[in-house]
Design a protein around this motif. Structure first.
Motif, PDB file in Angstrom:
ATOM      1  N   SER A   6       0.510  -0.831  -0.228  1.00 50.62           N
ATOM      2  CA  SER A   6       0.238  -0.309  -0.280  1.00 50.62           C
ATOM      3  C   SER A   6       0.629   1.350  -0.154  1.00 50.62           C
ATOM      4  O   SER A   6       1.637   1.504   0.681  1.00 50.62           O
ATOM      5  N   THR A   7       0.513   1.846  -0.671  1.00 49.06           N
ATOM      6  CA  THR A   7       1.085   3.355  -0.861  1.00 49.06           C
ATOM      7  C   THR A   7       0.647   4.571  -0.303  1.00 49.06           C
ATOM      8  O   THR A   7       0.674   5.952  -0.329  1.00 49.06           O
ATOM      9  N   SER A   8      -1.263   4.300  -0.359  1.00 49.19           N
ATOM     10  CA  SER A   8      -1.341   5.451   0.737  1.00 49.19           C
ATOM     11  C   SER A   8      -2.537   5.270   2.114  1.00 49.19           C
ATOM     12  O   SER A   8      -3.152   4.901   1.282  1.00 49.19           O
ATOM     13  N   LEU A   9      -2.696   5.988   2.351  1.00 50.27           N
ATOM     14  CA  LEU A   9      -3.703   6.454   3.168  1.00 50.27           C
ATOM     15  C   LEU A   9      -5.218   6.803   3.421  1.00 50.27           C
ATOM     16  O   LEU A   9      -4.763   7.988   3.564  1.00 50.27           O
ATOM     17  N   VAL A  10      -5.664   6.401   2.790  1.00 49.37           N
ATOM     18  CA  VAL A  10      -6.996   6.412   2.278  1.00 49.37           C
ATOM     19  C   VAL A  10      -8.310   7.532   3.661  1.00 49.37           C
ATOM     20  O   VAL A  10      -8.939   8.941   3.373  1.00 49.37           O
ATOM     21  N   CYS A  11      -8.164   6.615   5.014  1.00 45.22           N
ATOM     22  CA  CYS A  11      -9.115   7.265   6.090  1.00 45.22           C
ATOM     23  C   CYS A  11      -8.260   6.599   6.984  1.00 45.22           C
ATOM     24  O   CYS A  11      -8.103   5.067   6.885  1.00 45.22           O
ATOM     25  N   ASN A  12      -8.784   6.708   8.499  1.00 42.79           N
ATOM     26  CA  ASN A  12      -8.256   6.111   9.115  1.00 42.79           C
ATOM     27  C   ASN A  12      -9.039   6.775  10.597  1.00 42.79           C
ATOM     28  O   ASN A  12      -9.722   8.373  10.191  1.00 42.79           O
ATOM     29  N   GLY A  13      -9.216   6.513  11.696  1.00 42.11           N
ATOM     30  CA  GLY A  13      -9.361   6.786  12.962  1.00 42.11           C
ATOM     31  C   GLY A  13     -10.506   5.497  13.904  1.00 42.11           C
ATOM     32  O   GLY A  13     -10.280   4.287  13.513  1.00 42.11           O
TER      33      GLY A  13
ATOM     34  N   GLY B 250     -19.439  -2.161  21.774  1.00 39.06           N
ATOM     35  CA  GLY B 250     -18.726  -1.318  22.482  1.00 39.06           C
ATOM     36  C   GLY B 250     -17.252  -0.724  22.741  1.00 39.06           C
ATOM     37  O   GLY B 250     -16.835   0.235  22.942  1.00 39.06           O
ATOM     38  N   SER B 251     -16.984  -1.609  22.287  1.00 35.28           N
ATOM     39  CA  SER B 251     -14.958  -1.493  22.343  1.00 35.28           C
ATOM     40  C   SER B 251     -14.477  -0.867  20.941  1.00 35.28           C
ATOM     41  O   SER B 251     -14.989  -0.556  19.612  1.00 35.28           O
ATOM     42  N   LYS B 252     -13.609  -0.013  21.179  1.00 36.91           N
ATOM     43  CA  LYS B 252     -12.964   0.953  20.367  1.00 36.91           C
ATOM     44  C   LYS B 252     -12.004   0.580  19.484  1.00 36.91           C
ATOM     45  O   LYS B 252     -10.993  -0.520  20.136  1.00 36.91           O
ATOM     46  N   LEU B 253     -12.179   0.519  18.313  1.00 42.27           N
ATOM     47  CA  LEU B 253     -10.981  -0.349  17.279  1.00 42.27           C
ATOM     48  C   LEU B 253     -10.735   1.326  16.965  1.00 42.27           C
ATOM     49  O   LEU B 253     -11.120   1.852  16.035  1.00 42.27           O
ATOM     50  N   HIS B 254      -8.859   1.585  15.869  1.00 42.57           N
ATOM     51  CA  HIS B 254      -8.605   2.033  14.755  1.00 42.57           C
ATOM     52  C   HIS B 254      -8.732   1.444  13.733  1.00 42.57           C
ATOM     53  O   HIS B 254      -7.866   0.527  13.398  1.00 42.57           O
TER      54      HIS B 254
ATOM     55  N   CYS C 212       1.128   1.927  19.542  1.00 42.54           N
ATOM     56  CA  CYS C 212       1.393   0.950  19.051  1.00 42.54           C
ATOM     57  C   CYS C 212      -0.210   0.746  17.726  1.00 42.54           C
ATOM     58  O   CYS C 212      -1.204   0.989  18.692  1.00 42.54           O
ATOM     59  N   TYR C 213      -0.710   0.310  17.014  1.00 38.71           N
ATOM     60  CA  TYR C 213      -1.955  -0.527  16.996  1.00 38.71           C
ATOM     61  C   TYR C 213      -1.523  -1.669  16.477  1.00 38.71           C
ATOM     62  O   TYR C 213      -0.555  -2.668  15.372  1.00 38.71           O
ATOM     63  N   GLN C 214      -2.697  -3.011  17.217  1.00 39.10           N
ATOM     64  CA  GLN C 214      -2.189  -4.247  16.806  1.00 39.10           C
ATOM     65  C   GLN C 214      -3.461  -4.187  15.890  1.00 39.10           C
ATOM     66  O   GLN C 214      -4.411  -4.648  16.156  1.00 39.10           O
ATOM     67  N   VAL C 215      -2.669  -5.644  15.150  1.00 36.85           N
ATOM     68  CA  VAL C 215      -4.134  -6.139  14.063  1.00 36.85           C
ATOM     69  C   VAL C 215      -4.935  -7.074  15.062  1.00 36.85           C
ATOM     70  O   VAL C 215      -4.064  -8.026  15.685  1.00 36.85           O
ATOM     71  N   TYR C 216      -6.119  -6.778  14.963  1.00 37.50           N
ATOM     72  CA  TYR C 216      -6.925  -7.351  15.097  1.00 37.50           C
ATOM     73  C   TYR C 216      -7.645  -8.390  14.080  1.00 37.50           C
ATOM     74  O   TYR C 216      -8.310  -8.090  13.307  1.00 37.50           O
ATOM     75  N   ARG C 217      -7.880  -9.152  14.124  1.00 37.42           N
ATOM     76  CA  ARG C 217      -8.526 -10.173  13.858  1.00 37.42           C
ATOM     77  C   ARG C 217      -7.515 -10.280  12.069  1.00 37.42           C
ATOM     78  O   ARG C 217      -6.648  -9.733  11.937  1.00 37.42           O
TER      79      ARG C 217
ATOM     80  N   VAL D 272      -8.296  -3.613  11.079  1.00 31.00           N
ATOM     81  CA  VAL D 272      -8.672  -3.025  12.303  1.00 31.00           C
ATOM     82  C   VAL D 272      -7.865  -3.533  13.096  1.00 31.00           C
ATOM     83  O   VAL D 272      -6.750  -4.513  13.357  1.00 31.00           O
ATOM     84  N   THR D 273      -7.910  -2.148  13.917  1.00 30.81           N
ATOM     85  CA  THR D 273      -5.815  -2.404  15.166  1.00 30.81           C
ATOM     86  C   THR D 273      -7.492  -1.872  16.087  1.00 30.81           C
ATOM     87  O   THR D 273      -7.973  -1.215  16.507  1.00 30.81           O
ATOM     88  N   ARG D 274      -5.951  -2.576  17.549  1.00 24.87           N
ATOM     89  CA  ARG D 274      -6.396  -2.165  18.446  1.00 24.87           C
ATOM     90  C   ARG D 274      -4.568  -1.063  18.827  1.00 24.87           C
ATOM     91  O   ARG D 274      -4.190  -1.255  18.977  1.00 24.87           O
ATOM     92  N   LEU D 275      -5.290  -0.324  19.442  1.00 30.67           N
ATOM     93  CA  LEU D 275      -4.253   0.470  20.240  1.00 30.67           C
ATOM     94  C   LEU D 275      -3.597  -0.010  21.479  1.00 30.67           C
ATOM     95  O   LEU D 275      -4.136  -0.471  22.474  1.00 30.67           O
TER      96      LEU D 275
END
Length: 346
Positions: free
Chosen positions: A208-215, A222-226, A247-252, A236-239
């Motif tokens: 990947s060369t571009s980040l289109v969207c994140n948040g 109810g869990s927050k996912l980045h 860091c952002y840990q990959v979830y699934r 889908v990651t967890r902070l």
């Protein structure tokens, strides 16, 4: 009025950039609060911005009539706008500059200096990063400002044609800066992604060369996912925090764009809460959408809840944009391959 807004904006920009250069950059260098390399990373090509805005201000001043009005600016803008290309590296640099700035603020001497500056009258209660990001924000608004000037220009006036050309030029420069910034964000966040399993290291992440969207979005527990939507894959990651760094840990499993599908769930009933509260009543929730694999056996789907309707709409638009660009690219590749085969056979 629109031309005066442009004129006043240039005056404000010069004032803000002078504060950033002399009060912050030069003082921090003199006090040796940061190294030359660190200052360069945080402030970027700052020194190239001031002369650009001073030139436009001088042009506008020379065009002012005795009664204070300005009649013609189109040709001046068309001639001046190419100088704004210095904002392309400035904007992309801010991505890594912001990361280093937040790290350096942990130094008590740096934080004390920044606080003293903030408490001083000259800062107008704006911190250093607000001033730096303000320059980027004003640059991004030039297309709208020029369109506002054109709106009040007679279509038969030669200035209208010059403004039309100037608008196309500034839109191209802003688009390039936006693309360059997305690429810089992509590099920054990819460096901060961590994995639980080796199977999560999909090659499309590195490609990947571009980040289109994140948040940040919430799942139905109810869990927050980045969430990171790159041009080739959705993560889908967890902070988390590793050795003091965010860091952002990959979830699934990551979902490649070619396997991704999205569904707008409108207003749905979602069972909120953890397993322990699994017997609680369903809650009608808005701003919900689902991302999943086209083949359900490939991995888990995610029901995601946005903060509001605008946030949800932005995510859906970004995902649809990535899917469309992938399909168009795939179709183009298929057509080119078919043409090559036909040429070889003939």
């Amino acid at each position: 009025q629109a031309i005066y807004e442009l004129y006043q904006g240039e005056q404000d920009m010069i004032e803000d950039l002078t504060i950033v250069q002399k009060t912050y950059h030069d003082s921090m260098q003199k006090l040796q609060l940061m190294s030359h390399g660190e200052l360069k990373q945080i402030f970027g090509p700052l020194e190239s911005l001031l002369p650009v805005h001073k030139e436009l201000l001088e042009r506008l001043q020379n065009e002012r009539q005795p009664d204070g009005t300005t009649q013609k600016v189109g040709l001046h803008l068309l001639d001046w706008i190419p100088l704004l290309q210095c904002y392309i590296p400035f904007c992309s640099n801010q991505v890594f500059g912001r990361a280093l700035f937040e790290e350096k603020r942990k130094d008590s001497a740096v934080e004390d200096f920044l606080q003293r500056c903030l408490d001083s009258p000259f800062s107008r209660k704006l911190d250093l990063w607000s001033l730096l990001d303000g320059a980027r924000s004003k640059f991004m608004k030039y297309p709208l400002l020029l369109k506002s000037i054109q709106k009040y220009t007679d279509i038969k006036d030669v200035d209208y044609k010059y403004l039309q050309q100037a608008i196309k030029l500034i839109e191209s420069i802003v688009s390039t800066a936006d693309k360059s910034t997305g690429e810089a964000k992509c590099r920054l966040y990819k460096a901060r992604i961590s994995y639980i399993y080796d199977e999560q290291r999909h090659p499309f992440i590195e490609d990947s060369t571009s980040l289109v969207c994140n948040g940040v979005l919430r799942n139905n527990k109810g869990s927050k996912l980045h969430i990171f939507l790159f041009d080739k894959i959705l993560l889908v990651t967890r902070l988390t925090n590793q050795n003091g760094q965010q860091c952002y840990q990959v979830y699934r499993q990551p979902i490649p764009v070619n396997e991704l599908q999205v569904e707008d769930l409108k207003e749905v009933e979602v069972k909120m809460g953890s397993f322990r509260r699994s017997f609680s009543q369903n809650v009608t929730t808005r701003n919900v959408f689902k991302v999943s694999f086209k083949d359900p056996l490939s991995g888990q789907s995610h029901t995601l809840i946005a903060n509001d309707e605008h946030d949800k709409r932005q995510w859906l638009q970004c995902i649809e944009k990535v899917l469309t660009e992938y399909n168009d690219s795939n179709l183009s590749t298929l057509v080119n391959t078919s043409q090559s085969i036909i040429e070889e056979e003939s």
